[in-house]
Design a protein around this motif. Sequence first.
Motif, short mmCIF file in Angstrom:
data_model
loop_
_atom_site.label_atom_id
_atom_site.label_comp_id
_atom_site.label_asym_id
_atom_site.label_seq_id
_atom_site.Cartn_x
_atom_site.Cartn_y
_atom_site.Cartn_z
N ASN A 146 78.95 -25.41 -71.44
CA ASN A 146 78.19 -26.29 -70.57
C ASN A 146 78.42 -25.90 -69.11
O ASN A 146 79.56 -25.93 -68.65
N TRP A 193 76.56 -34.43 -66.29
CA TRP A 193 77.99 -34.52 -66.60
C TRP A 193 78.77 -35.11 -65.43
O TRP A 193 78.61 -34.72 -64.27
N HIS A 244 70.72 -31.40 -79.50
CA HIS A 244 71.66 -32.52 -79.39
C HIS A 244 71.73 -33.39 -80.63
O HIS A 244 72.29 -34.49 -80.60
N GLU A 274 77.33 -27.17 -79.75
CA GLU A 274 77.39 -26.84 -78.32
C GLU A 274 78.59 -25.94 -78.08
O GLU A 274 79.71 -26.28 -78.43
N ASP A 334 73.32 -30.57 -65.77
CA ASP A 334 73.97 -29.44 -66.43
C ASP A 334 73.00 -28.68 -67.33
O ASP A 334 71.84 -29.08 -67.51
N SER A 335 73.48 -27.59 -67.83
CA SER A 335 72.69 -26.75 -68.73
C SER A 335 73.63 -26.24 -69.81
O SER A 335 74.59 -25.51 -69.54
N GLU A 336 73.36 -26.68 -71.05
CA GLU A 336 74.28 -26.35 -72.14
C GLU A 336 73.76 -25.17 -72.96
O GLU A 336 72.56 -24.90 -72.97
N CYS A 377 71.54 -34.16 -70.11
CA CYS A 377 71.81 -33.04 -69.20
C CYS A 377 72.43 -33.53 -67.90
O CYS A 377 71.89 -33.30 -66.81
#
Length: 631
Positions: free
Chosen positions: A236, A184, A225, A233, A202-204, A182
Amino acid sequence: MDAGSIRQAYLDYFRERGHVRIARANLVPREDPTTLFTGSGMQPLIPYLLGSPHPDGTRLVDSQPCFRAEDIDEVGDARHTTMFEMLGNWSLGDYFKSEQLPWLFNFLTEVLELDPTRLYVSAFSGSPRWEIPRDDEAIEIWTELFSKAGVSAEVVDLGTAEEAARSGIGEGRIILYDESQCWWSRSGPPSSMPVGEPGGIDSEVFYLFPQLAHDPAFGAHCHPHCDCGRFVEIGNSVFMQYRRTEGGFEPLPQPNVDFGGGLERLAMASIDADDVFEIDLLKSVTAAIDSMLPAGSSGDRRAKRIIADHARAVVFLALDGVEPSNNTQGYVMRRFARRAVRQGLLLGIESGLLSALVGPIAASYQSAYPDLAERAGYITEVLEREESLFRRTLARGVRELPKLAGPLLTGDVVFTLFDTYGFPPELSVEEAQSTGLPVEEGWRARYDQLMAEQRERSRTAAAGMFKGGLADQSEATTRLHTATHLLYKALRLVLGDHVVQRGSNITPERLRFDFSHPAKMTPEEVAEVERIVNENIARDWPMNISQMSPDEAFAEGALGAFGDRYGPVVSVYTAGDPSGEWYSKEICGGPHVHHTGELGRFRIVKEESSSAGVRRIRAVVETVEPVTVSA
Ligand code: SER
């Protein structure tokens, strides 16, 4: 919805929310010398994320074609493409999580009408090492959004992908991962970011294809993941708010949102296809390939996917002004074009492959990129030229091979075919195998040796100047070859003597190294390995070669590859003085650079599982090409 409608709906949706659509950037990032190609939507926006005011304001939206050449090996399965389109929206110090996440959820569930029970999200679990707390705000927002949609959303804190694969997600829907997932930045997790680089947690969002069974080759349990393909995914949201310093992070002048969503993957979710090649943008290309197959053949699926992906990539590269050549972007384009043609040969397509695909590709982008259709004539010419050049090379090689080889294809002949006719070594071997001609066992080592000798001969006063031609390719792989030695030694220093080489594969773009080690490397271990390698590049050790028996070599502390068989005399490469101070010693056929200082900056791009007890590292060396300035 098809991809074109999704693109349009996304741009409209964010325009309605005050965003200005910005023009896409060229695939060759002319203002950013750090990468060869534009690989994400945020790349052209770096200065603005760092705080410069953008002429179009603080809310931006776009759709950006992206190209990630380093993913070439992954293409052929149901999900990977090297070329893709990224939908992006940005807040430059404007809105933050409490707008971004609900807007995104609403877009996915109301506009695209994706089933919310098939959406899973990730959020940052917190990092004591980097003193960045758990993302409670995102967790709270997601909990509320799912609850309003009537979907139960348990939070499960798993930290790493390894832990997630071990324990599974149970009833979890909001999965917490640490900075290994999490986070990037252009250069990956915190430990590999250079000072000054912006990044953030981040939050995907992932889409589940429940019709697929989990593949245990990827771990005991599936999780967002996991690489088995059940979870894909689709977007993001990066909360870009930090800049790397020597010891940690400082806040950027403004917190930003950097959202990127893969258009092709959104299209997969929208039509519930677990194969990206089923979406409209790619299906028209694979259909065109089908129509070229010899009568009665349905063609190998993997080959068709590779052709479809590579053809789309080279069409967009041509549109953006790249031409096949032996340098930088042109060289990558050449490799992709030729690989597509070779895959076509495997399918029995013997002419006109690339040019036949320009039309269908341009047609599927008619509304979004009308310039593609306008320049289709030019693009066709470029690709036709490259294809016929390559086919002539192939034909000549195939003709000459039996004459040169006689009863056995040796490393010497493989070298001559490459040196004189540009015939790729792997093709020589394939051609010999398909005609029943025996191949010398040690052909590769001999070929490498001859290449090294030839390089030695062609080393001239031009050293340090940019050299065109195939020299670029062999120089790039030679640097990575030496980098592999430095890496192997560093891994043993950091992880221990149980580390043994289990495989190695080098292309001009990157090295790939498999080694025995029971656990995922921690970010600290990765950073330490990088540091040691870069330190030994900076020490500029000479690479010395000497000949001895394998016993002598091992007695001197030389490393070898697991399972290799050795003749009576082996070559040992030493980074350093073989009988004085040295850093690494390895049994190897070469070729290698003369001094480790020639390598440039070493960077680990990925550390992942290869098979049980074996880890895999992908790494690059980054050199700044000397620029000749004319008066
Ligand atoms: N930069 C992020 C990514 O490429 C989001 O746009 O995933």
